[in-house]
Design an enzyme around this catalytic site. Structure first.
Site, PDB file in Angstrom:
ATOM      1  N   ARG A  49      -0.760   2.888   5.190  1.00  0.00           N
ATOM      2  CA  ARG A  49       0.451   3.049   4.381  1.00  0.00           C
ATOM      3  C   ARG A  49       1.048   4.451   4.435  1.00  0.00           C
ATOM      4  O   ARG A  49       2.155   4.672   3.962  1.00  0.00           O
ATOM      5  CB  ARG A  49       0.144   2.645   2.937  1.00  0.00           C
ATOM      6  CG  ARG A  49      -0.038   1.130   2.801  1.00  0.00           C
ATOM      7  CD  ARG A  49      -0.087   0.700   1.352  1.00  0.00           C
ATOM      8  NE  ARG A  49      -1.374   0.982   0.747  1.00  0.00           N
ATOM      9  CZ  ARG A  49      -2.428   0.163   0.794  1.00  0.00           C
ATOM     10  NH1 ARG A  49      -2.324  -0.999   1.413  1.00  0.00           N
ATOM     11  NH2 ARG A  49      -3.561   0.489   0.217  1.00  0.00           N
ATOM     12  N   VAL A  81       0.418  14.521   7.243  1.00  0.00           N
ATOM     13  CA  VAL A  81       1.761  13.938   7.216  1.00  0.00           C
ATOM     14  C   VAL A  81       2.405  14.010   5.821  1.00  0.00           C
ATOM     15  O   VAL A  81       3.624  13.916   5.699  1.00  0.00           O
ATOM     16  CB  VAL A  81       1.720  12.468   7.721  1.00  0.00           C
ATOM     17  CG1 VAL A  81       1.091  11.534   6.690  1.00  0.00           C
ATOM     18  CG2 VAL A  81       3.096  11.995   8.138  1.00  0.00           C
ATOM     19  N   ASP A  82       1.584  14.209   4.788  1.00  0.00           N
ATOM     20  CA  ASP A  82       2.127  14.115   3.425  1.00  0.00           C
ATOM     21  C   ASP A  82       2.733  15.449   2.978  1.00  0.00           C
ATOM     22  O   ASP A  82       2.341  16.031   1.976  1.00  0.00           O
ATOM     23  CB  ASP A  82       1.040  13.631   2.449  1.00  0.00           C
ATOM     24  CG  ASP A  82      -0.191  14.516   2.427  1.00  0.00           C
ATOM     25  OD1 ASP A  82      -0.417  15.260   3.412  1.00  0.00           O
ATOM     26  OD2 ASP A  82      -0.913  14.482   1.418  1.00  0.00           O
ATOM     27  N   HIS A  85      -5.149  28.249   1.543  1.00  0.00           N
ATOM     28  CA  HIS A  85      -4.857  27.167   0.589  1.00  0.00           C
ATOM     29  C   HIS A  85      -4.116  27.700  -0.638  1.00  0.00           C
ATOM     30  O   HIS A  85      -4.566  28.645  -1.291  1.00  0.00           O
ATOM     31  CB  HIS A  85      -6.181  26.529   0.162  1.00  0.00           C
ATOM     32  CG  HIS A  85      -6.025  25.168  -0.445  1.00  0.00           C
ATOM     33  ND1 HIS A  85      -5.338  24.953  -1.613  1.00  0.00           N
ATOM     34  CD2 HIS A  85      -6.461  23.954  -0.035  1.00  0.00           C
ATOM     35  CE1 HIS A  85      -5.376  23.653  -1.901  1.00  0.00           C
ATOM     36  NE2 HIS A  85      -6.050  23.031  -0.953  1.00  0.00           N
ATOM     37  N   ALA A  86      -2.993  27.060  -0.935  1.00  0.00           N
ATOM     38  CA  ALA A  86      -2.119  27.543  -2.018  1.00  0.00           C
ATOM     39  C   ALA A  86      -2.842  27.626  -3.368  1.00  0.00           C
ATOM     40  O   ALA A  86      -2.571  28.520  -4.169  1.00  0.00           O
ATOM     41  CB  ALA A  86      -0.906  26.617  -2.135  1.00  0.00           C
ATOM     42  N   GLU A 141     -12.060  19.227   5.805  1.00  0.00           N
ATOM     43  CA  GLU A 141     -11.685  20.571   5.324  1.00  0.00           C
ATOM     44  C   GLU A 141     -12.914  21.464   5.136  1.00  0.00           C
ATOM     45  O   GLU A 141     -12.863  22.668   5.412  1.00  0.00           O
ATOM     46  CB  GLU A 141     -10.909  20.460   4.012  1.00  0.00           C
ATOM     47  CG  GLU A 141     -10.385  21.791   3.503  1.00  0.00           C
ATOM     48  CD  GLU A 141      -9.311  21.594   2.457  1.00  0.00           C
ATOM     49  OE1 GLU A 141      -8.138  21.397   2.831  1.00  0.00           O
ATOM     50  OE2 GLU A 141      -9.650  21.601   1.254  1.00  0.00           O
ATOM     51  N   LYS A 196       1.469  13.481  -4.472  1.00  0.00           N
ATOM     52  CA  LYS A 196       0.299  12.665  -4.117  1.00  0.00           C
ATOM     53  C   LYS A 196       0.452  11.280  -4.750  1.00  0.00           C
ATOM     54  O   LYS A 196       0.705  11.157  -5.934  1.00  0.00           O
ATOM     55  CB  LYS A 196      -0.983  13.303  -4.644  1.00  0.00           C
ATOM     56  CG  LYS A 196      -1.259  14.680  -4.051  1.00  0.00           C
ATOM     57  CD  LYS A 196      -1.810  14.567  -2.648  1.00  0.00           C
ATOM     58  CE  LYS A 196      -2.045  15.940  -2.029  1.00  0.00           C
ATOM     59  NZ  LYS A 196      -2.228  15.874  -0.582  1.00  0.00           N
TER      60      LYS A 196
END
Ligand code: UDP
Ligand code: MN
Length: 345
Positions: A118, A207-208, A228-229, A296, A338
């Site tokens: 999806r 992709v998100d 990483h933010a 990760e 998300k």
């Protein structure tokens, strides 16, 4: 990272009881050995086991380019690592100089992105459309889209000149964790079979997310990691490295907490990263463990042992949920909201 359910999955691959377990164990060992052998056999460049702190070399013209950076431009944030790699923030670089030099050097870029299940419908179109407006404009770019639904990749816009799209069919693993982790195997294979010798650099993206502003040639480098933010201002003790000594991703210390949503570099270096992560993921499976944050965690281990030559600041991958934006002069790419309940298998 912020998937509530990324935490508590310990894979029981081929797990069984009694006799079944023994057979499964033997089979697994055979699989691992075959995996190692095939990786070594396929690669002319064996998996490189560098010492911590080593940085691979870059063509001279491009190294000089990073010498043009203004490290004083952003007094409130670190702009250089202890091993002297730049951390790229707005105002530090001359975009025209980077673009001109890379055009003269005939730089070309391959981008990999996975849209399985999806995730294809939910994110791919916006991701690619926004990349066409902001990603490496002026340079030849080929997007490699990996999906289980190739016939459903339909763009309702035309790609710019010197920009191409290749759609590659991949299997859909049943667990989303495996979809995410097994990207490393596919990335290694595509570099080996198609990208190396054809592209100067390869960049791998989740992709998100959506490009919002220039994500240009200043981001290119030998080995590029994304800060990483959510962690860039936090003390190291709070970094969510894998702390389980049974996992190959285990770390008791590190430099930064890197975000696996974006990484890149030369084909050789990205392949080395992907091979490292894939083999360690497979070894963990044999030992019935799974690293806390999956690929990760392994990526963080890799970049601890093999220091990246360039870091991208959170301006390159920002989460709009974070309230304090005082360091963020420009959002070049933002996380999509998300929607795990909808998109995850
Ligand atoms: N992915 C996918 N289908 C899935 C799960 C993951 O295509 O069912 C790919 C997709 O590119 C996604 C990436 O794997 O962006 C990493 O997963 P996700 O973004 O959900 O992880 P997070 O960023 O939330 O840690
Ligand atoms: Mn993601």
């Amino acid at each position: 990272m912020f998937a509530w359910n990324r935490n508590n999955h310990f894979l029981r691959i081929m797990s069984g009881y009694g006799k079944g377990k023994k057979i499964a164990g033997t089979l697994s060992c055979v699989m691992l050995v075959l995996g190692f052998l095939s990786l070594y056999a396929r690669s002319r460049n064996d998996i490189v086991v560098d010492q911590p702190g080593t940085v691979r070399t870059t063509p001279v013209s491009i190294v000089n380019l990073d010498d043009s950076l203004n490290y004083q431009a952003r007094p409130n944030v670190p702009t250089r690592t202890t091993w002297n790699a730049p951390i790229m923030w707005e105002l530090m670089f001359d975009a025209n100089l980077y673009d001109r030099t890379h055009k003269e050097a005939n730089t070309s870029v391959a981008m990999t992105v996975f849209a399985v299940g999806r995730y294809l419908d939910a994110y791919l179109h916006k991701f690619l459309y926004s990349a066409e407006n902001h990603f490496m404009l002026g340079l030849p770019v080929t997007y490699y889209v990996f999906t289980d639904l190739p016939e459903q990749v339909i763009l309702n816009f035309t790609l710019g000149p010197q920009r191409n799209l290749k759609v590659v069919r991949v299997d859909r693993h049943s667990r989303w964790q495996d979809i995410s982790m097994m990207r490393m195997k596919t990335i290694s294979e595509i570099i080996e079979n198609e990208l190396q010798n054809r592209f100067s650099y390869v960049f791998c993206f989740d992709v998100d997310q959506e490009f919002k502003a220039r994500f240009g040639s200043e981001a290119l480098g030998d080995s590029v990691a994304m800060v990483h933010a959510h962690y860039y201002r936090l003390p190291k003790e709070s970094f969510t490295y894998d702390r389980n000594p049974k996992s190959k991703a285990y770390m008791d210390q590190g430099d930064y907490y890197y975000h696996a949503a974006i990484f890149g570099g030369t084909c050789e270096n990205v392949k080395a990263l992907a091979d490292f992560c894939y083999l360690n993921i497979m070894e963990d499976k044999l030992n019935n463990v799974e690293a806390l944050w999956h690929d990760e965690s392994h990526l963080n281990k890799y970049f601890w042992l093999h220091k990246p030559s360039k870091l991208l600041s959170p301006e390159y991958c920002w989460d709009l949920i974070i309230h304090d934006e005082s360091d963020i002069l420009i959002k070049r790419l933002v996380w999509a909201p998300k929607e795990y309940e909808k998109v995850r298998t």
